[in-house]
Design a protein around this motif. Structure first.
Motif: not given
Length: 602
Positions: A343-344, A338-341, A304-306
């Motif tokens: 993919g999380e 961060g987490s956006e970079g 889902l993150g990706r």
């Protein structure tokens, strides 16, 4: 009708005959308030499932777990045959007592059932994920391209003309055809017709001169989710389906989304067509709804993150294009970090972004565009970053030389803030503008790093910033928050894994940003023992999934998604796996302390 509820794990793994065996052996037992069910020094001869009432697990006078309806206790004690804690009735309890011999016999004969009692940590987490996926007959995670019934291909020859192609596509009611030309295979679509008409290309032109030979393919047995992710990342609408090296079908994006009736919103295409920020705001809401739908279908948090990363990248890019002047877009690089970079970041927790500007380029709209962009993301539902890591902050809006100077200070004078800023930047991904600006900054950062083990140790030391909320007797350590016992799953579990893997990747020159990719590369290169890498990956996947479930529940209640988990609201299995995951976090932190010699840092 069965008196026992087999609809929750691990009992869902039992066959009908095994269910009957267990039900025949089960006793229903009543316990009065304050009665002790299990205690140290007495044999454990049953596994208990609460029908009604409340049972507390106690270590001395401390409550370490609470069991309610459908909760199971205590699998560890049943396997060992004894317990180190007491199980005391808090409210009159009616329970099923499942004989130990019967349960152990079923674990021997049924590996799926036994996995919940004897498997390794990674196997337990994998079994939990498969259990979640079984809620639907087919899910986006488990369905294959073959399941989506891709369209049979329509073939033409390279020597055929554009006019021939038009007739064939009308006859076969197809929006695309495959073109064979010697050893090459190309595609011609209705979109190509539009370009041909605009270019005034003669209809007698052979197809091999106008079709596309750089085809992107997918195997018929590949996961449907991977096909959707490829389409989203590549900004394409069709894939050629291959089987044993031969084209057997055309898979269109609409085919995938129509396979799941809930996916009627073609988000990626809407992003490309959006002409206003109002349109983008509506699409941003759809991304959250899509997450909720796919999560309910059993899609795991890492996948889902990706997907969300790919959609968010398109959303941010389009928003920046609508806000910033074209010359600013062309002479800058918009980053997510961060987490956006990595993919999380699945739900909208906060903004982490920056802007790199080409040296020598100036424009009076830079500051205003960046402020508008930050405000727009807030409107889209992405809260401002508490630490101010946003393009509206001049520290994160720099010309190339300014960012290089910052990187130099962060590496050469690594105090706490500098190291965390460096960690955030290391996870950066370009989403709009000139991506080479980020590449050049990364190359400069690589040139600054050396074999200075003390630097990497200081960088890794952030794993000690938060305690792991797991105490003696494997009890979960909670804190009072709004009258409820909670624990911060990000600080206590997710962060030390993510940062520890990031530190290892930085030390060994691993270029990937995603934590799971970093883990894979570290294991492949022999830099992290394979079993530990698997366990860490499965534990992180479970913790991300738990945070996602909690966040979706909070959003459904009209609250903001947070990192706080209330253990009492988890099932017995989820609590046990949470304890396993946090125990793994402790073990991994111990490994990192040894690798980076953190004990030697003053």
């Amino acid at each position: 009708m069965s008196r026992f509820d087999f609809s929750h794990p691990p009992f869902t793994h039992l066959s009908n005959a095994e269910q009957q065996t267990l039900e025949n052996a089960a006793d229903i037992v009543f316990f009065d308030e304050d009665e002790v069910i299990l205690s140290p020094g007495t044999p454990v001869d049953a596994l208990y499932v609460v029908i009604k009432g409340v049972v507390r697990e106690m270590a001395d006078d401390e409550v370490i777990a609470v069991y309610r309806q459908r909760d199971t206790f205590d699998a560890r004690s049943m396997v060992a045959g004894h317990t180190s804690t007491r199980f005391v009735v808090h409210e009159e309890a009616l329970v099923f007592a499942l004989p130990r011999d019967t349960v152990l016999a079923l674990t021997d004969s049924n590996p799926g059932f036994g996995a919940f009692f004897f498997a390794s940590i990674s196997q337990k987490f994998g079994a939990m994920a498969r259990e979640s996926g079984n809620r639907e007959l087919q899910t986006l995670l488990t369905a294959t391209v073959r399941d989506a019934c891709s369209r049979l291909p329509v073939f033409a020859e390279g020597r055929d003309t554009i006019l021939d192609a038009a007739r064939l596509m009308k006859q076969r009611k197809s929006k695309s055809i495959l073109v064979r030309h010697g050893e090459r295979l190309g595609m011609f679509t209705t979109t190509d017709f539009r370009d041909i008409i605009l270019a005034d290309t003669p209809s007698s032109t052979p197809l091999h001169q106008v079709c596309h030979f750089d085809l992107i393919t997918v195997d018929s047995d590949d996961f449907l989710f991977n096909a959707l992710l490829t389409m989203t990342q590549r900004n394409i609408r069709r894939l050629v389906v291959m089987e044993r090296g031969e084209p057997v079908g055309i898979l269109a994006q609409v085919d995938i989304l129509s396979y799941f009736s809930n996916h009627s919103h073609l988000i990626a295409q809407r992003l490309d067509r959006a002409e206003s920020l109002d349109e983008l705001a509506a699409i941003a809401e759809q991304i959250t709804r899509l997450v909720s739908i796919l999560s309910s279908h059993g899609v795991k948090a890492p996948q889902l993150g990706r997907l969300v990363q790919a959609l968010n990248a398109r959303l941010f890019e389009r928003a920046w294009q609508l806000i910033a002047p074209a010359e600013l877009v062309a002479n800058s690089c918009l980053l997510v970090m961060g987490s956006e970079g990595r993919g999380e970041q699945i739900l909208k927790t906060d903004q982490d972004n920056a802007l790199l500007i080409r040296d020598g380029f100036e424009h009076p709209a830079i500051q205003g565009a960046c402020q508008t962009f930050s405000d727009t993301l807030t409107r889209f539902g992405y809260p401002p970053c508490p630490g101010g890591i946003m393009v509206r902050n001049p520290q994160w809006r720099q010309h190339e030389q300014g960012m290089r100077d910052q990187l130099y200070r962060w590496v050469m004078a690594p105090d706490g803030d500098a190291l965390m800023n460096l960690a955030i930047f290391i996870d950066a991904e370009a989403v709009a503008g000139d991506h080479s600006l980020l590449t050049q900054c990364r190359q400069y950062l690589d040139s600054l790093l050396s074999d200075d083990e003390s630097f990497y140790a200081r960088f890794a030391r952030a794993i000690e910033q938060f305690d792991t909320p797991l105490g003696f007797f494997a009890q979960l350590l909670t804190k009072e928050k709004n009258g409820a016992a909670t624990l911060d799953i990000k600080k206590g579990g997710i962060f030390p894994i993510v940062h520890g893997i990031r530190a290892l990747a930085l030390r060994h020159g691993i270029p990937a940003c995603n934590t799971f990719e970093r883990l894979q590369l570290l294991a492949e290169r022999g830099l992290l023992e394979r079993e530990l890498a698997n366990d860490v990956g499965e534990a992180l996947s479970f913790l991300l999934g738990l945070r996602l479930s909690q966040g979706l529940a909070e959003l459904a209640d009209g609250r903001s998604a947070s990192n706080l988990i209330r253990p009492e609201q988890l099932s017995t299995l989820e609590r046990d796996l949470l304890k396993d995951a946090l125990a793994l976090v402790k073990r991994f932190k111990g490994h990192l302390r040894h690798v980076f010699r953190l004990g030697a840092i003053a």
